[in-house]
Write an enzyme that holds these catalytic residues in place. Structure first.
Site, short mmCIF file in Angstrom:
data_model
loop_
_atom_site.label_atom_id
_atom_site.label_comp_id
_atom_site.label_asym_id
_atom_site.label_seq_id
_atom_site.Cartn_x
_atom_site.Cartn_y
_atom_site.Cartn_z
N ASP A 24 -0.15 4.38 -3.70
CA ASP A 24 -1.22 3.98 -2.78
C ASP A 24 -2.26 5.09 -2.69
O ASP A 24 -1.89 6.25 -2.45
CB ASP A 24 -0.65 3.76 -1.36
CG ASP A 24 0.00 2.40 -1.21
OD1 ASP A 24 0.05 1.64 -2.19
OD2 ASP A 24 0.45 2.09 -0.08
N LYS A 81 -4.65 -5.10 -2.47
CA LYS A 81 -3.87 -6.05 -1.65
C LYS A 81 -4.73 -7.15 -1.05
O LYS A 81 -5.87 -6.90 -0.65
CB LYS A 81 -3.19 -5.30 -0.50
CG LYS A 81 -2.05 -4.39 -0.90
CD LYS A 81 -1.38 -3.83 0.34
CE LYS A 81 -0.48 -2.65 0.06
NZ LYS A 81 0.72 -2.98 -0.70
N GLY A 235 3.97 4.27 -1.06
CA GLY A 235 2.82 4.01 -0.21
C GLY A 235 2.40 5.27 0.49
O GLY A 235 1.74 6.14 -0.07
#
Lengths: 294, 192
Positions: A24, A81, A235
């Site tokens: 991420d 996303k 993430g």
């Protein structure tokens, strides 16, 4: 004649990511750090899951500006996303040329009943799953890659472990079932018998299966790989840690040499403070992202 | 004879399955001890920046170069493998590690992003009928030295080539059931 975006091409893209780490990132600088550390792809976001959790409110698709800047910066694939069921956000990401779309429970769901019909897109999708039924339902909707849901933004690997073990356990059950027994199992899981037969024949999920949701250290990555993950999503674990460059590189190396404690011991050394974690019992039912879109 | 698949990252099991179906003893190569046992090595598709970096970090790159130099190793690179085998990458990152095993200049992601990735029936000089070729964010060869034999072209670019014991394709023969490219590579390995 070139045929673009066939299921084989979409699924194949995920196969090329196996054994790798997807990170991420929220800025161009972070994207550069991830690429340099050896990430196989980056997930372009406005906020990492830990910050989404802290901010509350409605979490939506990132601003295209941020995604495009990151696409211009790195040569590795860029993912982004969309909210569960929000096919308009997905159409926008496909238009931008994003390489992979994550229909993600980290964002606030847009549809409580239906997921996106992913067959309609040329860009591949990855979706989260907590068990074999969820995974196969997402695949039947067109997902070309699966990841565990885990519990995003917590830095706590316990839920990712639960989900990976569950999927693996259910696959082992499928392997031992006769055709007539599969009928009942298919009914219980809400999936087709054909999909279960496909799993029985291959001895695994028909698509690549990564671990996600709470992975924060090289040891976490190794644990998930040893439990049968094809690769790792990290993430908040990297850019919420004290030394992101070191942690990023260490997790890449740990994912490759997941079964070699000697190398793991070396890569785990001197990484500074890890991200602060959350204990599951401190989360209320509303805080649990994994219950979204099942 | 053993044939290895470089098991750093990417489509490793797919190549191992294909080699197995060709009746060859196939092993995953993660460290030098395994590399020493094989006559041929497949460098699979994956991310070339990741594979290249880890090859250098764990010291495998040098061993592969040495074996190729003394003619004791055949190498077959698919997609990212092509980028790693090239002696020049036209749009590589500064300092991007590569093996430099073939005299070719390669452009990464030459056919566009994932959205533009495709499959097509490809005319291959060695095979009849054409084979189904899967291109995923694929590279192509922009320039090749005289000693490089061109095996297939697409859109003005070279997408399959051979130079002595070195074989490379932009596409992924491990993603279709067709074994002909792997069988061709195994013949090269036997000549080592």
């Amino acid at each position: 004649m070139k045929e673009q975006g066939t299921y084989r091409v979409k699924k194949g893209m995920a196969q090329m990511q196996k054994g790798g780490v997807i990170m991420d990132v929220t800025t161009v600088e972070q994207a550069r750090i991830a690429e340099k550390a050896g990430a196989v792809a980056v997930m372009a976001l406005e906020r990492v899951p830990a910050d989404i959790r802290a901010a509350g409110g409605v979490a939506r698709m990132a601003d295209p500006e941020i995604i495009l800047r990151i696409m211009d910066t790195v040569t590795i694939p860029v993912m982004a996303k969309v909210r569960i069921g929000h096919f308009a956000e997905a159409q926008i990401l496909e238009e931008l040329g994003v390489d992979y779309i994550d229909e993600s429970e980290v964002l606030t769901p847009a549809d409580e009943q239906y997921h996106i019909n992913k067959h309609l897109f040329k860009v591949p999708f990855v979706c989260g799953a907590r068990d074999l039924g969820e995974a196969l339902r997402r695949i039947s909707e067109g997902a070309a890659m699966i990841r565990t849901k885990g519990e995003p933004g917590t830095g706590n690997v316990v839920e990712a472990v639960r989900h990976m073990r569950k999927v693996m356990d259910q696959i082992r059950q499928v392997l031992g079932k006769a055709d007539d027994e599969l009928v009942v199992m298919a009914k219980e899981m809400g999936v087709s018998i054909e999909m279960l037969k496909e799993v029985r024949e291959a001895g695994r999920l028909p698509v690549v299966n990564f671990a996600a949701g709470g992975i924060a250290s090289p040891a976490d990555a190794s644990l998930m790989m040893q439990l049968g993950s094809d690769g790792i999503f990290v993430g908040s674990g990297i850019f919420k840690s004290e030394k992101p460059e070191l942690v990023a590189e260490a997790i890449v190396q740990a994912t490759l040499h997941y079964d070699d404690p000697k190398i793991l011991a070396k890569t785990s050394k001197g990484l500074g403070e890890a991200m602060p974690g959350l204990e599951m019992s401190s989360l209320t039912a509303a805080d649990r992202m994994q219950e979204r879109g099942i | 004879m053993k044939v290895g698949v470089l098991a750093v990252q990417g489509a490793v099991s797919e190549h191992l399955n294909h080699l197995g179906r060709c009746g060859v003893n196939a092993i995953a190569v993660k460290e030098k001890a395994a590399l020493d046992q094989v006559s041929g090595l497949i460098i699979p598709g994956g991310e070339s920046t990741t594979i290249g970096k880890l090859l250098e970090t764990f010291g495998l790159a040098e061993s592969i170069r040495e074996r190729c130099c003394d003619g004791s190793l055949a190498v077959f690179g698919t997609c990212a493998g092509m980028v790693l085998m090239a002696d020049e990458v036209s749009d590589g990152l500064p300092g991007q590690p590569h093996l430099g095993l073939m005299k070719i200049k390669v452009k990464r992601n030459a056919f566009g992003r994932q959205r533009e990735s495709f499959e097509t029936e490809l005319q291959f000089d060695l095979f009849e009928p054409a084979l189904t070729a899967v291109f995923i964010r694929a590279p192509k060869i922009e320039e090749a030295a005289a000693e490089v034999e061109v095996l297939a072209r697409l859109d003005e670019g070279i997408v399959a080539a051979r130079q002595g014991l070195m074989l490379t394709t932009s596409f992924h023969p491990e993603l279709t059931a067709d074994l002909r490219v792997h069988q061709y590579f195994i013949e090269i390995c036997k000549a080592v």
